[in-house]
Design a protein around this motif. Structure first.
Motif, mmCIF file in Angstrom:
data_model
loop_
_atom_site.group_PDB
_atom_site.id
_atom_site.type_symbol
_atom_site.label_atom_id
_atom_site.label_comp_id
_atom_site.label_asym_id
_atom_site.label_seq_id
_atom_site.Cartn_x
_atom_site.Cartn_y
_atom_site.Cartn_z
ATOM 1 N N PHE A 9 0.836 -1.205 0.000
ATOM 2 C CA PHE A 9 0.000 0.000 0.000
ATOM 3 C C PHE A 9 0.867 1.249 0.000
ATOM 4 O O PHE A 9 0.618 2.213 -0.751
ATOM 5 N N LEU A 10 1.918 1.260 0.820
ATOM 6 C CA LEU A 10 2.789 2.430 0.931
ATOM 7 C C LEU A 10 3.530 2.687 -0.375
ATOM 8 O O LEU A 10 3.694 3.841 -0.790
ATOM 9 N N VAL A 11 3.951 1.629 -1.051
ATOM 10 C CA VAL A 11 4.640 1.783 -2.338
ATOM 11 C C VAL A 11 3.714 2.440 -3.357
ATOM 12 O O VAL A 11 4.105 3.360 -4.083
ATOM 13 N N LEU A 12 2.468 1.988 -3.427
ATOM 14 C CA LEU A 12 1.509 2.580 -4.364
ATOM 15 C C LEU A 12 1.192 4.024 -3.969
ATOM 16 O O LEU A 12 1.049 4.899 -4.826
ATOM 17 N N ALA A 13 1.093 4.280 -2.675
ATOM 18 C CA ALA A 13 0.817 5.644 -2.209
ATOM 19 C C ALA A 13 1.929 6.600 -2.619
ATOM 20 O O ALA A 13 1.675 7.763 -2.941
ATOM 21 N N ARG A 14 3.152 6.124 -2.628
ATOM 22 C CA ARG A 14 4.282 6.979 -2.953
ATOM 23 C C ARG A 14 4.481 7.163 -4.451
ATOM 24 O O ARG A 14 5.071 8.150 -4.890
ATOM 25 N N ASN A 15 4.003 6.207 -5.256
ATOM 26 C CA ASN A 15 4.188 6.283 -6.702
ATOM 27 C C ASN A 15 2.951 6.767 -7.445
ATOM 28 O O ASN A 15 3.044 7.550 -8.373
ATOM 29 N N GLY A 16 1.791 6.263 -7.049
ATOM 30 C CA GLY A 16 0.553 6.658 -7.704
ATOM 31 C C GLY A 16 0.237 5.883 -8.967
ATOM 32 O O GLY A 16 -0.911 5.782 -9.373
ATOM 33 N N ARG A 17 1.257 5.322 -9.594
ATOM 34 C CA ARG A 17 1.097 4.539 -10.819
ATOM 35 C C ARG A 17 1.314 3.059 -10.520
ATOM 36 O O ARG A 17 2.346 2.677 -9.979
ATOM 37 N N VAL A 18 0.355 2.235 -10.895
ATOM 38 C CA VAL A 18 0.408 0.816 -10.541
ATOM 39 C C VAL A 18 1.641 0.145 -11.132
ATOM 40 O O VAL A 18 2.330 -0.629 -10.456
ATOM 41 N N GLY A 19 1.927 0.436 -12.409
ATOM 42 C CA GLY A 19 3.068 -0.206 -13.055
ATOM 43 C C GLY A 19 4.375 0.091 -12.360
ATOM 44 O O GLY A 19 5.168 -0.820 -12.083
ATOM 45 N N LEU A 20 4.610 1.375 -12.055
ATOM 46 C CA LEU A 20 5.852 1.759 -11.373
ATOM 47 C C LEU A 20 5.912 1.194 -9.965
ATOM 48 O O LEU A 20 6.954 0.706 -9.510
ATOM 49 N N ALA A 21 4.786 1.258 -9.266
ATOM 50 C CA ALA A 21 4.753 0.756 -7.886
ATOM 51 C C ALA A 21 5.007 -0.745 -7.846
ATOM 52 O O ALA A 21 5.760 -1.244 -7.002
ATOM 53 N N ALA A 22 4.368 -1.484 -8.764
ATOM 54 C CA ALA A 22 4.539 -2.937 -8.788
ATOM 55 C C ALA A 22 5.983 -3.316 -9.096
ATOM 56 O O ALA A 22 6.553 -4.218 -8.470
ATOM 57 N N LYS A 23 6.578 -2.607 -10.051
ATOM 58 C CA LYS A 23 7.977 -2.879 -10.394
ATOM 59 C C LYS A 23 8.894 -2.625 -9.208
ATOM 60 O O LYS A 23 9.793 -3.406 -8.910
ATOM 61 N N GLY A 24 8.654 -1.511 -8.521
ATOM 62 C CA GLY A 24 9.479 -1.183 -7.361
ATOM 63 C C GLY A 24 9.311 -2.149 -6.208
ATOM 64 O O GLY A 24 10.238 -2.381 -5.436
ATOM 65 N N ALA A 25 8.108 -2.728 -6.099
ATOM 66 C CA ALA A 25 7.831 -3.660 -5.002
ATOM 67 C C ALA A 25 8.180 -5.101 -5.356
ATOM 68 O O ALA A 25 8.147 -5.976 -4.491
ATOM 69 N N GLY A 26 8.486 -5.369 -6.638
ATOM 70 C CA GLY A 26 8.844 -6.716 -7.052
ATOM 71 C C GLY A 26 7.664 -7.660 -7.193
ATOM 72 O O GLY A 26 7.814 -8.873 -7.028
ATOM 73 N N VAL A 27 6.485 -7.101 -7.519
ATOM 74 C CA VAL A 27 5.293 -7.941 -7.735
ATOM 75 C C VAL A 27 4.657 -7.510 -9.051
ATOM 76 O O VAL A 27 5.014 -6.474 -9.626
ATOM 77 N N ASP A 28 3.701 -8.299 -9.543
ATOM 78 C CA ASP A 28 3.002 -7.887 -10.752
ATOM 79 C C ASP A 28 1.846 -6.959 -10.377
ATOM 80 O O ASP A 28 1.359 -6.975 -9.238
ATOM 81 N N PRO A 29 1.389 -6.107 -11.313
ATOM 82 C CA PRO A 29 0.344 -5.125 -11.012
ATOM 83 C C PRO A 29 -0.939 -5.734 -10.457
ATOM 84 O O PRO A 29 -1.566 -5.164 -9.556
ATOM 85 N N THR A 30 -1.332 -6.894 -10.983
ATOM 86 C CA THR A 30 -2.559 -7.541 -10.504
ATOM 87 C C THR A 30 -2.448 -7.903 -9.034
ATOM 88 O O THR A 30 -3.383 -7.694 -8.240
ATOM 89 N N THR A 31 -1.303 -8.437 -8.651
ATOM 90 C CA THR A 31 -1.084 -8.799 -7.247
ATOM 91 C C THR A 31 -1.114 -7.561 -6.362
ATOM 92 O O THR A 31 -1.697 -7.571 -5.271
ATOM 93 N N LEU A 32 -0.494 -6.477 -6.826
ATOM 94 C CA LEU A 32 -0.461 -5.250 -6.037
ATOM 95 C C LEU A 32 -1.873 -4.745 -5.762
ATOM 96 O O LEU A 32 -2.224 -4.446 -4.611
ATOM 97 N N ILE A 33 -2.697 -4.655 -6.801
ATOM 98 C CA ILE A 33 -4.057 -4.154 -6.625
ATOM 99 C C ILE A 33 -4.873 -5.087 -5.732
ATOM 100 O O ILE A 33 -5.649 -4.640 -4.877
#
Length: 297
Positions: A9-33
């Motif tokens: 959640f914090l990674v997405l809050a800091r990036n705002g973009r699912v693709g960038l946040a997922a890449k930074g967190a090491g997961v795929d976008p579907t998993t992040l959401i």
């Protein structure tokens, strides 16, 4: 709730973009959401709203960020103490920043950093230009352009917006312009074109102001003072222009420029305790003052 869901959640809050946040967190976008939705269900609240600009925090999401960042800060401190790094939280960090960011944002906050980490000294080099990290002139830098060479680690610190500003007294005298064709009565306050230290400062070409009579300076602080004393119209970052109530944003629909601050460190030293501590603190401060960089409509 579990910490990993909070982390994502914090990674997405800091990036705002699912693709960038997922890449930074090491997961795929579907998993992040899916994990964020799981967290929302657990808390019985909505943490994000999906907009054209990406995922934007709701009021509940903003409150949760503050709680998580406090926990993150304490976890980092615990990690340093348990690993013996606490004794290394000393020394000096030289930080090269643009004059505007250094003067108007970072300098006022350094008292907080010094209170938290009294043994770490900060040398803030805030000028019209940057020191060269590849030549070891500074330990880290906050740049307007992402570097493409050297043994450096780069991360996006924040986007920021710039607008055209004018003192209220001038608007009272000449009237508030409704498009750039009505600016003929105003002087332009801007940079000296052949002395620009970064291509990202070429605002005039983007804003159709090049035909105005100009007062110029290499210093953004000098430009601010000119505008504050009624010298004309000029482009300022929102985090500077907002400091003077008498300076009014004009033609915001026509002139709205976005730039990015990049945080750059040396790859081999960025994991050292004092540098990690400063980067974590700085990121925390920027996120906590996000509204100063991007104007909410």
């Amino acid at each position: 709730m579990n910490w990993d869901d909070l982390r994502l959640f914090l990674v997405l809050a800091r990036n705002g973009r699912v693709g960038l946040a997922a890449k930074g967190a090491g997961v795929d976008p579907t998993t992040l959401i899916r994990r964020v939705k799981k967290l929302e269900d657990a808390l019985s609240c909505t943490l994000f709203e999906l907009t054209k600009k990406g995922y934007v925090l709701t009021s509940q999401g903003t409150r949760l960020v503050k709680y998580i960042e406090k926990a993150e800060h304490h976890l980092l401190q615990a990690q340093q103490e348990l690993s013996g790094d606490r004794e290394h939280l000393s020394g000096t960090i030289r930080v090269s920043v643009s004059e505007g960011f250094g003067t108007w944002f970072l300098a006022p906050l350094l008292a907080d950093f010094k209170q938290r980490y009294p043994a770490i000294g900060i040398e803030l080099v805030a000028t019209s230009g940057f020191l060269n990290l590849n030549k070891r002139e500074a330990d880290m830098a906050i740049l307007l352009e992402k570097p493409t060479n050297g043994q450096l680690y780069t991360q996006r610190l924040t986007d920021y917006e710039l607008y055209l500003y004018c003192h209220q007294t001038l608007l009272d005298t000449y009237g508030t312009p409704h498009d750039t064709s009505e600016l003929g009565a105003f002087n332009l306050v801007s940079y000296v074109p052949d002395l620009l230290y970064a291509p990202q400062l070429k605002f005039i070409e983007e804003s159709a102001l090049s035909n105005l009579q100009a007062l110029r300076s290499t210093s953004i602080n000098a430009q601010y003072q000119m505008l504050l004393h009624g010298a004309g119209v000029g482009i300022l970052p929102a985090f500077i222009g907002r400091n003077a109530p008498a300076l009014k944003r004009i033609l915001a629909d026509e002139i709205r420029i976005q730039r990015t601050f990049w945080l750059v460190t040396h790859r081999e030293t960025r994991e050292q305790a004092r540098f990690k501590t400063f980067v974590h603190w700085l990121s925390e401060q920027v996120q906590g003052h996000k509204g100063r960089f991007v104007v909410s409509e």
